[in-house]
Design an enzyme around this catalytic site. Structure first.
Site, PDB file in Angstrom:
ATOM      1  N   ASN A 186      30.029 -26.985  14.657  1.00  0.00           N
ATOM      2  CA  ASN A 186      29.811 -27.940  15.606  1.00  0.00           C
ATOM      3  C   ASN A 186      30.431 -28.987  15.913  1.00  0.00           C
ATOM      4  O   ASN A 186      30.246 -29.840  16.959  1.00  0.00           O
ATOM      5  CB  ASN A 186      28.391 -28.252  15.830  1.00  0.00           C
ATOM      6  CG  ASN A 186      27.936 -29.463  14.935  1.00  0.00           C
ATOM      7  OD1 ASN A 186      28.920 -29.554  14.096  1.00  0.00           O
ATOM      8  ND2 ASN A 186      26.761 -29.570  14.785  1.00  0.00           N
ATOM      9  N   LYS A 187      31.726 -29.321  15.116  1.00  0.00           N
ATOM     10  CA  LYS A 187      32.517 -30.540  15.109  1.00  0.00           C
ATOM     11  C   LYS A 187      33.668 -30.356  16.321  1.00  0.00           C
ATOM     12  O   LYS A 187      33.768 -29.151  16.899  1.00  0.00           O
ATOM     13  CB  LYS A 187      33.109 -30.945  13.792  1.00  0.00           C
ATOM     14  CG  LYS A 187      31.889 -31.091  12.753  1.00  0.00           C
ATOM     15  CD  LYS A 187      31.382 -32.369  13.037  1.00  0.00           C
ATOM     16  CE  LYS A 187      30.080 -32.857  12.359  1.00  0.00           C
ATOM     17  NZ  LYS A 187      30.066 -32.737  10.870  1.00  0.00           N
ATOM     18  N   THR A 188      34.539 -31.275  16.494  1.00  0.00           N
ATOM     19  CA  THR A 188      35.472 -31.238  17.409  1.00  0.00           C
ATOM     20  C   THR A 188      36.563 -30.192  17.446  1.00  0.00           C
ATOM     21  O   THR A 188      36.931 -29.763  18.338  1.00  0.00           O
ATOM     22  CB  THR A 188      36.232 -32.567  17.659  1.00  0.00           C
ATOM     23  OG1 THR A 188      36.599 -32.894  16.659  1.00  0.00           O
ATOM     24  CG2 THR A 188      35.332 -33.722  18.319  1.00  0.00           C
TER      25      THR A 188
END
Ligand SMILES: *Cc1c(COP(=O)(O)O)cnc(C)c1O
Length: 387
Positions: A186-188
């Protein structure tokens, strides 16, 4: 609920990533090899500072562990961390037999400040781990100068901060000792699971590379490509198994290429929310000051008292309206392990406690459409108007 549920987070994976993974699978080289190396080189190039080294690992948690080990944290040492973070920031301190010292955060940015850091320093303080909450940088200049004054190592937990500018410089290129990025789903940007350790200190880089792979003095790729006998290696320390496989690096290579476009999209989405939500009884996220930028990993809002709704009920109602929300974070001092091991109480962290009780993270990710953003805003307005 007439339309599909909008999840809180989703990765954006394209054909380029899929084809690169297939290429790795077909090549026969599935573990750490040429693609992990290429990903590291391209990551360093992205950060753009000469002398930096990027070391790919299988998670940011592993990377933070390696970083603390490499700067010499051990039994009896203290490491200062914000209470307002994910447990990974503190658990790695325990891996090394050291003690995490939790500190309160700034009410606007939710970040550790140089003041809260300095107040927690003792004879035993060996390192500090500032966390750039949501993708907005901590005020690093004073934190680094306090650390230098006391001889304390600075490890940046940059799990949210890719890419983030601080005073015109990308996080990862400041004069801290090590910076660690996360490529969790779910990170950038993502590699499924993965992380990157970045440092300009050749000794730290060397130690991290050795400890990343069992304490072997040369990594498997070198072993199989160098002219020395392939079977020969030396164990110089009891290391870990933290290397990033090429299958993951295949994803990362293409995610990194897309990162600037992802960043523009996230900024546009945040701008949309900032405008559409401005007249509601909520506090909007802190904005970056001049020469700084925000990675917008998260879009954290706070419900004001006038909103007349509890955080939990708000999230429940948003869900009934088809919108997934989350909370960042349940501060460390409220989790049973940290609370009971270190006798932590909410009174010790009044700011973080207050933030936690009113914080909601709205969905913000590049796969969202304009229509999705409008749906979120409509749902927020509806839930707040019904109380
Ligand atoms: C996600 C996260 C981590 C851990 O990242 P992993 O790659 O999942 O190990 C560490 N710190 C913070 C603040 C995070 O949000």
């Amino acid at each position: 609920m007439s339309r599909n549920f909008l999840p809180f987070a989703l990765p954006e994976i394209g054909e380029e990533e899929i084809n690169e993974v297939i290429d790795s699978l077909r090549s026969g080289w599935v573990t750490t090899g040429p693609k992990a190396k290429r990903f590291e080189e391209e990551f360093t190039a992205f950060l753009g500072l000469k002398g930096l080294e990027s070391i790919a690992v299988n998670s940011a948690t592993s990377g933070l562990h390696l970083a603390l080990e490499a700067v010499g944290v051990g039994t009896g040492d203290e490491v200062i961390v914000p209470t307002y973070t994910f447990t990974a920031t503190a658990e790695i301190v325990r891996y090394l037999g050291a003690t995490p010292i939790m500190v309160d955060v700034d009410p606007t940015t939710f970040n550790m400040t140089s003041k809260s850091f300095e107040q927690a320093i003792t004879e035993r303080t060996k390192a500090v781990i500032p966390v750039h909450f949501a993708g907005l940088a901590c005020d690093m200049d004073p934190i680094i100068s306090v650390a230098k004054e006391y001889g304390i190592k600075v490890i940046e937990d940059a799990a949210h901060a890719l890419p983030t500018l601080y005073n015109g410089k990308l996080i990862g290129t400041l004069s801290s000792d090590v910076t660690v990025f996360s490529f969790y789903a779910n990170k950038t940007m993502t590699t499924g699971e993965g992380g990157m350790v970045v440092t300009a200190d050749p000794e730290i880089a060397k130690r991290c590379k050795i400890m990343r792979l069992h304490g072997i003095s040369r990594d498997a790729f070198d072993r199989y490509t160098s002219t020395k006998p392939a079977w020969s290696y030396e164990i110089v320390a009891p290391g870990y198994k933290y290397n990033m496989p090429d299958i993951a690096a295949s994803i990362g290579i293409h995610q990194l290429k897309k990162l600037p476009a992802f960043q523009i999209k996230r900024q546009e989405m945040a701008d949309f929310y900032n405008d559409a939500l401005k007249d509601l009884p909520i506090e909007l996220p802190a904005l970056p000051s001049e020469r700084c930028s925000h990675a917008w990993h998260l879009y954290p809002i706070r419900l004001k008292a006038e909103a007349n709704i509890t955080r939990d009920l708000f999230i429940e109602k948003m869900s009934e309206n088809g919108i997934g929300c989350s909370v960042h974070f349940i501060p460390l001092h409220l989790h049973p392990y940290w609370r009971d091991t270190y006798n932590l109480t909410p009174e010790l962290f009044p700011v973080a406690q207050g933030i936690f009780e009113s914080e909601v993270s709205l969905p913000l990710y590049t796969k969202m459409t304009d229509d999705d953003l409008v749906r979120v805003v409509s749902a927020v307005k509806l839930v707040l108007s019904n109380g």
